[in-house]
Design a protein around this motif. Structure first.
Motif, PDB file in Angstrom:
ATOM      1  N   SER A 159     -35.662  75.332 -43.581  1.00  0.00           N
ATOM      2  CA  SER A 159     -35.827  75.452 -45.028  1.00  0.00           C
ATOM      3  C   SER A 159     -34.472  75.680 -45.704  1.00  0.00           C
ATOM      4  CB  SER A 159     -36.777  76.609 -45.360  1.00  0.00           C
ATOM      5  OG  SER A 159     -36.833  76.838 -46.752  1.00  0.00           O
ATOM      6  N   LEU A 160     -33.634  76.514 -45.108  1.00  0.00           N
ATOM      7  CA  LEU A 160     -32.288  76.731 -45.643  1.00  0.00           C
ATOM      8  C   LEU A 160     -31.488  75.432 -45.627  1.00  0.00           C
ATOM      9  CD1 LEU A 160     -31.317  80.141 -43.969  1.00  0.00           C
ATOM     10  CD2 LEU A 160     -31.647  79.740 -46.414  1.00  0.00           C
ATOM     11  N   ALA A 161     -31.611  74.701 -44.526  1.00  0.00           N
ATOM     12  CA  ALA A 161     -30.878  73.435 -44.392  1.00  0.00           C
ATOM     13  C   ALA A 161     -31.304  72.445 -45.485  1.00  0.00           C
ATOM     14  CB  ALA A 161     -31.097  72.839 -43.012  1.00  0.00           C
ATOM     15  N   LYS A 162     -32.601  72.383 -45.787  1.00  0.00           N
ATOM     16  CA  LYS A 162     -33.076  71.480 -46.841  1.00  0.00           C
ATOM     17  C   LYS A 162     -32.489  71.866 -48.198  1.00  0.00           C
ATOM     18  CE  LYS A 162     -37.578  71.688 -46.079  1.00  0.00           C
ATOM     19  NZ  LYS A 162     -39.029  71.367 -46.227  1.00  0.00           N
ATOM     20  N   GLN A 163     -32.377  73.177 -48.444  1.00  0.00           N
ATOM     21  CA  GLN A 163     -31.796  73.621 -49.713  1.00  0.00           C
ATOM     22  C   GLN A 163     -30.300  73.303 -49.790  1.00  0.00           C
ATOM     23  OE1 GLN A 163     -33.153  77.520 -51.313  1.00  0.00           O
ATOM     24  NE2 GLN A 163     -34.226  77.696 -49.348  1.00  0.00           N
ATOM     25  N   ILE A 164     -29.627  73.405 -48.651  1.00  0.00           N
ATOM     26  CA  ILE A 164     -28.199  73.057 -48.609  1.00  0.00           C
ATOM     27  C   ILE A 164     -28.020  71.556 -48.836  1.00  0.00           C
ATOM     28  CG2 ILE A 164     -26.157  72.967 -47.106  1.00  0.00           C
ATOM     29  CD1 ILE A 164     -27.362  75.582 -45.796  1.00  0.00           C
ATOM     30  N   LYS A 165     -28.930  70.758 -48.294  1.00  0.00           N
ATOM     31  CA  LYS A 165     -28.882  69.307 -48.501  1.00  0.00           C
ATOM     32  C   LYS A 165     -29.027  68.969 -49.982  1.00  0.00           C
ATOM     33  CE  LYS A 165     -30.890  64.919 -46.881  1.00  0.00           C
ATOM     34  NZ  LYS A 165     -30.987  64.292 -48.209  1.00  0.00           N
ATOM     35  N   GLU A 166     -29.859  69.711 -50.692  1.00  0.00           N
ATOM     36  CA  GLU A 166     -30.006  69.494 -52.138  1.00  0.00           C
ATOM     37  C   GLU A 166     -28.665  69.647 -52.854  1.00  0.00           C
ATOM     38  OE1 GLU A 166     -34.605  71.194 -52.672  1.00  0.00           O
ATOM     39  OE2 GLU A 166     -32.884  72.345 -53.374  1.00  0.00           O
ATOM     40  N   VAL A 167     -27.848  70.577 -52.367  1.00  0.00           N
ATOM     41  CA  VAL A 167     -26.540  70.813 -52.979  1.00  0.00           C
ATOM     42  C   VAL A 167     -25.579  69.676 -52.645  1.00  0.00           C
ATOM     43  CG1 VAL A 167     -24.573  72.388 -53.110  1.00  0.00           C
ATOM     44  CG2 VAL A 167     -26.888  73.314 -52.898  1.00  0.00           C
ATOM     45  N   THR A 168     -25.528  69.287 -51.377  1.00  0.00           N
ATOM     46  CA  THR A 168     -24.615  68.202 -50.982  1.00  0.00           C
ATOM     47  C   THR A 168     -25.021  66.881 -51.623  1.00  0.00           C
ATOM     48  OG1 THR A 168     -25.860  67.743 -48.934  1.00  0.00           O
ATOM     49  CG2 THR A 168     -24.048  69.327 -48.788  1.00  0.00           C
ATOM     50  N   ASP A 169     -26.323  66.700 -51.877  1.00  0.00           N
ATOM     51  CA  ASP A 169     -26.789  65.483 -52.547  1.00  0.00           C
ATOM     52  C   ASP A 169     -26.254  65.377 -53.979  1.00  0.00           C
ATOM     53  OD1 ASP A 169     -28.174  64.611 -50.343  1.00  0.00           O
ATOM     54  OD2 ASP A 169     -30.149  65.265 -51.041  1.00  0.00           O
ATOM     55  N   GLN A 170     -25.829  66.510 -54.533  1.00  0.00           N
ATOM     56  CA  GLN A 170     -25.248  66.520 -55.881  1.00  0.00           C
ATOM     57  C   GLN A 170     -23.738  66.249 -55.850  1.00  0.00           C
ATOM     58  OE1 GLN A 170     -26.817  66.974 -58.942  1.00  0.00           O
ATOM     59  NE2 GLN A 170     -28.710  66.757 -57.768  1.00  0.00           N
ATOM     60  N   GLY A 171     -23.219  65.988 -54.650  1.00  0.00           N
ATOM     61  CA  GLY A 171     -21.790  65.717 -54.535  1.00  0.00           C
ATOM     62  C   GLY A 171     -20.927  66.966 -54.473  1.00  0.00           C
ATOM     63  N   ILE A 172     -21.551  68.108 -54.265  1.00  0.00           N
ATOM     64  CA  ILE A 172     -20.818  69.378 -54.167  1.00  0.00           C
ATOM     65  C   ILE A 172     -20.437  69.624 -52.710  1.00  0.00           C
ATOM     66  CG2 ILE A 172     -20.941  71.878 -54.545  1.00  0.00           C
ATOM     67  CD1 ILE A 172     -23.095  71.259 -56.709  1.00  0.00           C
ATOM     68  N   GLU A 173     -19.185  69.969 -52.484  1.00  0.00           N
ATOM     69  CA  GLU A 173     -18.710  70.251 -51.131  1.00  0.00           C
ATOM     70  C   GLU A 173     -19.125  71.674 -50.743  1.00  0.00           C
ATOM     71  OE1 GLU A 173     -14.495  69.600 -51.230  1.00  0.00           O
ATOM     72  OE2 GLU A 173     -14.706  67.524 -51.912  1.00  0.00           O
ATOM     73  N   VAL A 174     -19.715  71.812 -49.543  1.00  0.00           N
ATOM     74  CA  VAL A 174     -20.278  73.099 -49.130  1.00  0.00           C
ATOM     75  C   VAL A 174     -19.681  73.564 -47.804  1.00  0.00           C
ATOM     76  CG1 VAL A 174     -22.381  74.366 -48.526  1.00  0.00           C
ATOM     77  CG2 VAL A 174     -22.469  72.565 -50.272  1.00  0.00           C
ATOM     78  N   ALA A 175     -19.142  74.768 -47.822  1.00  0.00           N
ATOM     79  CA  ALA A 175     -18.768  75.467 -46.599  1.00  0.00           C
ATOM     80  C   ALA A 175     -19.653  76.709 -46.499  1.00  0.00           C
ATOM     81  CB  ALA A 175     -17.304  75.862 -46.616  1.00  0.00           C
TER      82      ALA A 175
END
Length: 242
Positions: free
Chosen positions: A34-50
């Protein structure tokens, strides 16, 4: 916080307990997914995530120390716990098609890359999620400090501080005081002076010195990671005028 202020690059700080779900201990695969799916939502917006994970769902160095263990040994065990959490999260992200790299501050070539700042930045530029594991590689430093240090190193726009069971920063424990007041925004120095439980003092000082804003929000509500990354009004903003 200004409307629709989308960050370009963020560090997401997750507690170890966030990986455990309702169990409170260990790793719950459904929760991690579930956390991974939420992180994917962020990367799908073009935001770089560490990402920086805690390890408290497996082992807390300070708890071991308080029970008589050597502090450095107990802390190193805590660092290894963060590696276990990071590999679990990496697996879920990759199952969702999100490219991901784990970088460790303690060398373990068989399972992860060593932390190299330039390589980490290059991964982020290529839209890969980077998980920073094993803390700073040094005992006596928390994963909060790791998040602040890595945020400064990779020039992140903000730290998204995910909290379980609380939707921001309060002047007292809302679980114990029904009249606890929630802050919409705070200065770094206020957090230190009031001894508010946002991050430890070393981490807050690092953020203050490098002008890194911190968004404190509730991880229990799906979609909140994306809201925080998009700069929506959520939780408590520490430092900065977004």
């Amino acid at each position: 916080m200004a409307e629709n202020k989308k960050f370009k690059r963020v560090i997401l700080k997750l507690s170890g307990e966030a990986m455990a779900g309702s169990k409170g201990f260990g790793i719950d695969p459904e929760t991690v997914y579930s956390l991974a799916k939420q992180i994917k939502e962020v990367t799908d917006q073009g935001i770089e995530v560490a990402i920086v994970n805690g390890g408290g769902n497996i082992w807390r160095g300070l708890s071991g120390y308080n029970k008589g263990m050597d502090r450095a040994t107990a802390d190193y065990m805590g660092m290894l716990a963060t590696v276990i959490n990071s590999l679990a999260l990496q697996d879920s992200l990759e199952n969702l098609g999100v490219p991901c790299r784990v970088q460790v501050a303690i060398e373990m070539r068989q399972i992860a890359e060593p932390y190299i700042r330039r390589r980490a930045v290059r991964h982020l530029e290529k839209a890969r999620v980077v998980i920073f594991a094993a803390g700073t590689g040094n005992p006596y430093f928390s994963t909060d400090t790791t998040a602040a240090l890595r945020a400064a190193e990779i020039e992140a726009d903000a730290i998204l501080m995910a909290k379980k069971g609380v939707d921001g920063v309060y002047d007292s424990d809302p679980a114990k005081n029904p009249d606890a007041k929630k802050f919409d925004s705070l200065d770094y120095i206020e957090v230190i002076q009031r001894k508010l439980s946002v991050m430890d003092s070393t981490a807050i000082s690092l953020c203050m010195d490098n002008k890194i804003p911190i968004v404190v929000f509730n991880i229990d509500k799906p979609g909140n990671i994306l809201k925080a990354a998009l700069g929506e009004e959520i939780g408590t903003l520490v430092g900065g005028n977004l």
